[in-house]
Scaffold this motif. Structure first.
Motif, PDB file in Angstrom:
ATOM      1  N   UNK A 119      98.547  14.715  -1.018  1.00 53.93           N
ATOM      2  CA  UNK A 119      97.911  13.546  -0.578  1.00 53.93           C
ATOM      3  C   UNK A 119      98.947  12.219  -0.088  1.00 53.93           C
ATOM      4  N   UNK A 120      99.910  12.233  -0.934  1.00 55.87           N
ATOM      5  CA  UNK A 120     100.952  11.371  -0.678  1.00 55.87           C
ATOM      6  C   UNK A 120     101.572  11.530   0.579  1.00 55.87           C
ATOM      7  N   UNK A 121     102.207  12.622   0.916  1.00 55.93           N
ATOM      8  CA  UNK A 121     102.741  13.000   2.327  1.00 55.93           C
ATOM      9  C   UNK A 121     101.746  12.780   3.303  1.00 55.93           C
ATOM     10  N   UNK A 122     100.317  13.222   3.105  1.00 54.13           N
ATOM     11  CA  UNK A 122      99.606  12.979   4.354  1.00 54.13           C
ATOM     12  C   UNK A 122      99.176  11.390   4.395  1.00 54.13           C
ATOM     13  N   UNK A 123      99.047  10.728   3.392  1.00 52.54           N
ATOM     14  CA  UNK A 123      98.870   9.326   3.394  1.00 52.54           C
ATOM     15  C   UNK A 123      99.975   8.519   3.979  1.00 52.54           C
ATOM     16  N   UNK A 124     101.305   9.223   3.781  1.00 53.44           N
ATOM     17  CA  UNK A 124     102.378   8.335   4.088  1.00 53.44           C
ATOM     18  C   UNK A 124     102.739   8.933   5.489  1.00 53.44           C
ATOM     19  N   UNK A 125     101.923  10.146   6.270  1.00 54.34           N
ATOM     20  CA  UNK A 125     102.336  10.523   7.394  1.00 54.34           C
ATOM     21  C   UNK A 125     103.872  11.059   7.408  1.00 54.34           C
ATOM     22  N   UNK A 126     104.105  11.782   6.321  1.00 53.35           N
ATOM     23  CA  UNK A 126     105.594  12.207   6.066  1.00 53.35           C
ATOM     24  C   UNK A 126     105.284  13.771   6.292  1.00 53.35           C
ATOM     25  N   UNK A 127     105.773  14.435   7.345  1.00 55.26           N
ATOM     26  CA  UNK A 127     105.292  15.890   7.680  1.00 55.26           C
ATOM     27  C   UNK A 127     106.560  16.575   7.647  1.00 55.26           C
ATOM     28  N   UNK A 128     106.594  17.884   7.372  1.00 54.94           N
ATOM     29  CA  UNK A 128     107.721  18.438   7.313  1.00 54.94           C
ATOM     30  C   UNK A 128     108.373  18.562   8.731  1.00 54.94           C
ATOM     31  N   UNK A 129     109.833  18.182   8.780  1.00 49.10           N
ATOM     32  CA  UNK A 129     110.476  18.009  10.141  1.00 49.10           C
ATOM     33  C   UNK A 129     110.269  16.801  10.836  1.00 49.10           C
ATOM     34  N   UNK A 130     109.560  15.739  10.269  1.00 48.17           N
ATOM     35  CA  UNK A 130     109.243  14.639  11.003  1.00 48.17           C
ATOM     36  C   UNK A 130     110.601  14.068  11.132  1.00 48.17           C
ATOM     37  N   UNK A 131     110.760  13.121  12.104  1.00 47.12           N
ATOM     38  CA  UNK A 131     111.805  12.411  12.701  1.00 47.12           C
ATOM     39  C   UNK A 131     111.487  10.889  11.879  1.00 47.12           C
ATOM     40  N   UNK A 132     112.822  10.505  11.141  1.00 50.81           N
ATOM     41  CA  UNK A 132     112.743   9.350  10.539  1.00 50.81           C
ATOM     42  C   UNK A 132     112.355   8.253  11.286  1.00 50.81           C
ATOM     43  N   UNK A 133     111.592   7.169  10.829  1.00 48.07           N
ATOM     44  CA  UNK A 133     111.084   6.156  11.656  1.00 48.07           C
ATOM     45  C   UNK A 133     111.798   4.920  11.212  1.00 48.07           C
ATOM     46  N   UNK A 134     112.832   4.866  10.269  1.00 41.84           N
ATOM     47  CA  UNK A 134     113.372   3.505   9.839  1.00 41.84           C
ATOM     48  C   UNK A 134     114.235   3.059  11.014  1.00 41.84           C
ATOM     49  N   UNK A 135     114.312   1.789  11.537  1.00 38.71           N
ATOM     50  CA  UNK A 135     114.964   1.417  12.800  1.00 38.71           C
ATOM     51  C   UNK A 135     116.468   1.233  12.385  1.00 38.71           C
TER      52      UNK A 135
END
Length: 175
Positions: A119-135
């Protein structure tokens, strides 16, 4: 176009960024996001974020695990293959419930923990192999970044952020 620009204000201390968030919010500006290398206690309240409902979700996941444990022990040990273990016959689930308490506890914790991670991963939209979004990569090391949308008020925001202790202020295009 000014509306697609944001100010990135960098800070190097968690208490300074917390005070800066309070100052910026008190001055009536909207903070888009604050990127931190570690959780900062009180930052969500200072930003005015709504409390999370994840604890309620964890409770329901635990109840689901307990239900599965009760069904599983009843089916396996009472209905499907009842056995006389140590002179204790399996006539009913209620009579044998004390022996099933460890199973019920473990499955309650198992379901709550594993489903909460998902649930945490889905809610945070952290998927496997997702590119980092920090600027900025420094936000994963030792800097805090406050992102504020610009609405023809660059000078005012820059002056406010300098006053709050920002070590670096950049106006960038949001992509």
């Amino acid at each position: 176009m000014e509306s697609s620009k944001v100010i990135h204000a960098f800070y190097n201390d968690d208490e300074i960024v917390l005070d800066a968030v309070k100052s910026v919010k008190a001055d009536g500006h909207h903070i888009e996001e604050v990127f931190c290398p570690f959780p900062v206690h009180g930052l969500d309240k200072a930003m005015g974020l709504a409390p999370t409902k994840l604890a309620i979700t964890a409770f329901f996941y635990g109840i689901t695990g307990l239900s599965v444990a009760i069904w599983m022990t009843n089916y396996m040990m009472i209905q499907d293959w009842p056995q006389d273990i140590g002179g204790k016959p399996s006539f009913s689930w209620a009579e044998n419930m004390p022996a099933f308490v460890p199973i019920m506890f473990e499955l309650t914790v198992f379901f709550a923990a594993h489903l909460m991670v998902i649930t945490f991963y889905m809610r945070s939209r952290i998927w496997p192999f997702k590119k980092a979004e920090n600027p900025d990569p420094r936000t994963t090391d030792d800097h805090f970044l406050m992102e504020i949308p610009v609405h023809n008020n660059v000078e005012e925001l820059t002056a406010l952020l300098e006053k709050t202790g920002a070590v670096e202020i950049n106006v960038v295009d949001k992509h």
